[in-house]
Design an enzyme around this catalytic site. Structure first.
Site, mmCIF file in Angstrom:
data_model
loop_
_atom_site.group_PDB
_atom_site.id
_atom_site.type_symbol
_atom_site.label_atom_id
_atom_site.label_comp_id
_atom_site.label_asym_id
_atom_site.label_seq_id
_atom_site.Cartn_x
_atom_site.Cartn_y
_atom_site.Cartn_z
ATOM 1 N N ALA A 8 0.826 -1.207 0.000
ATOM 2 C CA ALA A 8 0.000 0.000 0.000
ATOM 3 C C ALA A 8 0.863 1.261 0.000
ATOM 4 C CB ALA A 8 -0.912 -0.009 1.228
ATOM 5 N N ALA A 9 2.057 1.154 -0.594
ATOM 6 C CA ALA A 9 2.967 2.298 -0.530
ATOM 7 C C ALA A 9 2.962 3.142 -1.796
ATOM 8 C CB ALA A 9 4.395 1.813 -0.255
ATOM 9 N N ARG A 14 -2.558 7.296 -11.275
ATOM 10 C CA ARG A 14 -3.694 7.365 -12.198
ATOM 11 C C ARG A 14 -4.984 7.832 -11.532
ATOM 12 N NH1 ARG A 14 -2.229 1.363 -14.284
ATOM 13 N NH2 ARG A 14 -1.175 1.392 -12.268
ATOM 14 N N ALA A 392 -46.327 20.724 16.742
ATOM 15 C CA ALA A 392 -45.670 21.010 15.465
ATOM 16 C C ALA A 392 -44.968 22.364 15.510
ATOM 17 C CB ALA A 392 -46.700 21.001 14.341
ATOM 18 N N ARG A 409 -44.459 28.143 20.271
ATOM 19 C CA ARG A 409 -45.149 28.568 19.064
ATOM 20 C C ARG A 409 -45.574 30.018 19.267
ATOM 21 N NH1 ARG A 409 -49.847 24.658 17.642
ATOM 22 N NH2 ARG A 409 -48.144 23.227 17.188
HETATM 23 C C1 UD1 Z 1 0.762 -5.259 -10.218
HETATM 24 C C2 UD1 Z 1 1.590 -6.438 -10.764
HETATM 25 C C3 UD1 Z 1 0.859 -7.014 -11.977
HETATM 26 C C4 UD1 Z 1 -0.541 -7.454 -11.571
HETATM 27 C C5 UD1 Z 1 -1.315 -6.301 -10.906
HETATM 28 C C6 UD1 Z 1 -2.602 -6.813 -10.314
HETATM 29 C C7 UD1 Z 1 3.961 -6.011 -10.306
HETATM 30 C C8 UD1 Z 1 5.244 -5.562 -10.870
HETATM 31 N N1 UD1 Z 1 2.904 -5.997 -11.138
HETATM 32 O O1 UD1 Z 1 0.719 -4.274 -11.241
HETATM 33 O O2 UD1 Z 1 1.565 -8.126 -12.492
HETATM 34 O O3 UD1 Z 1 -1.246 -7.922 -12.717
HETATM 35 O O4 UD1 Z 1 -0.535 -5.703 -9.844
HETATM 36 O O5 UD1 Z 1 -3.380 -5.790 -9.790
HETATM 37 O O6 UD1 Z 1 3.919 -6.418 -9.170
HETATM 38 N N2 UD1 Z 1 3.294 -0.710 -4.264
HETATM 39 C C9 UD1 Z 1 4.113 -0.541 -3.168
HETATM 40 N N3 UD1 Z 1 5.389 -0.119 -3.336
HETATM 41 C C10 UD1 Z 1 5.924 0.100 -4.566
HETATM 42 C C11 UD1 Z 1 5.089 -0.083 -5.698
HETATM 43 C C12 UD1 Z 1 3.782 -0.504 -5.522
HETATM 44 O O7 UD1 Z 1 3.683 -0.751 -2.034
HETATM 45 O O8 UD1 Z 1 7.104 0.468 -4.636
HETATM 46 C C13 UD1 Z 1 1.901 -1.161 -4.057
HETATM 47 C C14 UD1 Z 1 0.869 -0.207 -4.615
HETATM 48 O O9 UD1 Z 1 0.488 0.716 -3.634
HETATM 49 C C15 UD1 Z 1 -0.271 -1.153 -4.974
HETATM 50 C C16 UD1 Z 1 0.416 -2.465 -5.285
HETATM 51 O O10 UD1 Z 1 1.721 -2.369 -4.758
HETATM 52 O O11 UD1 Z 1 -1.165 -1.355 -3.893
HETATM 53 C C17 UD1 Z 1 0.495 -2.741 -6.769
HETATM 54 O O12 UD1 Z 1 1.178 -1.672 -7.394
HETATM 55 P P1 UD1 Z 1 0.672 -1.074 -8.763
HETATM 56 O O13 UD1 Z 1 1.570 0.017 -9.170
HETATM 57 O O14 UD1 Z 1 -0.774 -0.788 -8.703
HETATM 58 O O15 UD1 Z 1 0.956 -2.339 -9.713
HETATM 59 P P2 UD1 Z 1 0.202 -2.740 -11.035
HETATM 60 O O16 UD1 Z 1 0.757 -1.938 -12.159
HETATM 61 O O17 UD1 Z 1 -1.246 -2.723 -10.838
HETATM 62 CA CA CA Z 2 -2.664 -2.000 -9.295
#
Ligand code: UD1
Ligand code: CA
Length: 421
Positions: A8-9, A14, A392, A409
């Protein structure tokens, strides 16, 4: 023992938002909350990897989940780098780790249990969840050998035109025997289109190191829908809502118009209750049997309604406990309140619960059998005794005893023939 790691980092570029992606909400619950709720009965401890807006995400986790820890990832160098952050916390851990993404809220506890069962049954060291998407764009593709065993995962940005045609995608959910896979995290490289340490590379690493690597193909592909944009957020909200409405209908609740009714996952509703169109119910609520809710009602969470109640059109309710046979039929606001049984709330009644100067919220208590006349303002804190009637148009600023009539009232003035003169 199972530990969960939730990524979740990331920034969530987008989403084009100042709010971290995993704190965007569906029915007033952050995406991350859905994921944490789904693992809380599976893992004895969860690690949430935080980075972008770490304080906000940490605050949410600490407030709501006492078996979850946050682990900081700065800078954010990719999903593989993110998982490597937990290595110091799991130094001697010998059990299983499931990895999920904080932006994938539709996964269910049932599926996760089946996934882990599959991992165990196949004696896997490393299992990845996959599914088939007619439109696989933006997901990592599952690449298989000619004998159909797994080879590797290729991200969209690194994929060749042929690889892009593959419809089997990576769900971003993994189960690993930690001790076996842990060495991968010091060996990942960032030689790829995004210059990131990809978690997906652990598949090829596992193969190279003779681990048992498998994919669990998920049938209901909705569950791994990832939220990367506002469009995705709206679509996921619709899916969560449809699931909820279907399960309510299966359990004897009438939903007059499923296309215009929105009910959060955390709302319980008893049988033979009818929910009329254009009703929006968010947060955690409990509604009894035989109630009528809506049309156009808004329940905002922490609402408890007993059996045989009616919450009618344009009635907003939040943080309120309403006992049985009580009605609020029209155009009212009931917030921070406790309503007894057989209470009637006249049209346009307002609980004035908020003092904007002191910023304090106060409670309104209406005992059993109270009748509130239309257009009454109940200025909280205030308590109306059992059986009392309020005339009322009143503004009630102090507690009223039981079985009384209370009204404020201005006297009615009639000036005869005034118009003609
Ligand atoms: C990722 C997968 C992809 C998969 C998809 C499914 C990788 C390289 N790709 O792509 O194969 O089909 O998820 O949803 O793993 N995050 C971190 N730290 C970082 C980068 C990302 O904690 O340095 C977290 C993001 O907050 C997110 C999750 O990892 O919750 C996935 O990252 P995101 O950039 O959304 O990856 P996708 O491009 O969706
Ligand atoms: Ca994703």
């Amino acid at each position: 023992m199972i530990k969960a790691v939730i990524l979740a980092a990331g920034k969530g570029t987008r989403m084009k938002s100042d709010t971290p992606k995993v704190l965007h909400q569906i029915f007033s619950k952050p995406l991350l909350g859905y994921v944490l709720d789904n693992v809380k009965n599976i893992a004895d401890e969860s690690f949430v990897i935080v980075g972008h807006h770490a304080e906000e995400v940490t605050k949410f986790v600490e407030k709501h989940y006492n078996n979850a820890k946050t682990v900081l990832q700065t800078p954010q160098l990719g999903t593989g780098h993110a998982v490597s952050m937990v290595c110091p916390h799991l130094e001697n851990f010998d059990g299983q780790v499931i990895i999920l993404c904080g932006d994938t809220p539709l996964i269910t506890e049932k599926t996760l249990k089946e996934f882990i069962e599959y991992h165990n049954k196949n004696n896997s060291d490393l299992t990845v969840m996959s599914t088939i998407f007619e439109n696989p764009a933006n997901y990592g593709r599952i690449i298989r050998e000619s004998d159909n065993t797994l080879k590797c995962i290729v991200e969209e940005k690194d994929a060749t035109p042929e690889q892009k045609l593959v419809k089997e995608v990576n769900a971003g959910i993994y189960c690993l025997n930690w001790a076996k896979v842990k060495p991968a995290f010091s060996q990942l490289t960032s030689n790829n289109a995004q210059g990131e340490y990809y978690l997906t590379d652990i598949i090829a690493w596992g193969k190279k190191n003779d681990l048992k690597v498998n994919a669990y193909i998920l049938e209901n592909s909705d569950e791994i829908y990832g939220i990367n944009s506002r469009q995705n957020l709206a679509a996921a909200t619709r899916i969560i809502n449809e699931r909820k409405l279907n399960s309510l209908m299966e359990n004897g609740v009438t939903i007059v118009d499923p296309t215009s009714t929105w009910i959060s996952e955390d709302t319980e509703i008893g049988s033979d209750t009818t929910v009329f169109p254009a009703t929006y119910i968010e947060g955690k609520n409990k509604i009894g049997k035989n109630c009528k809710i809506g049309p156009c009602a808004h329940l905002r969470g922490d609402v408890e309604i007993a059996d045989n109640c009616k919450i009618g059109n344009f009635v907003e309710v939040k943080k309120a406990k309403i006992n049985h046979n009580t009605n609020a039929g029209h155009l009212s606001y009931i917030g921070d309140a406790e309503l007894g049984s057989n209470v009637n709330i006249g049209a346009g009644t307002i609980t004035a619960n908020y003092d904007p100067i002191s910023k304090v919220k106060s409670r309104t208590i209406l005992k059993d059998n109270v009748k509130i006349g239309s257009n009454t303002v109940l200025v909280a804190p205030v308590e109306i005794g059992k059986g009392t009637n309020i005339g009322a148009g009143s503004v009630i600023t102090k507690n009223i005893t039981e079985w009384a009539l209370a009204l404020t009232r201005a006297p009615l003035r009639v000036i005869e023939k005034w118009v003609k003169h």
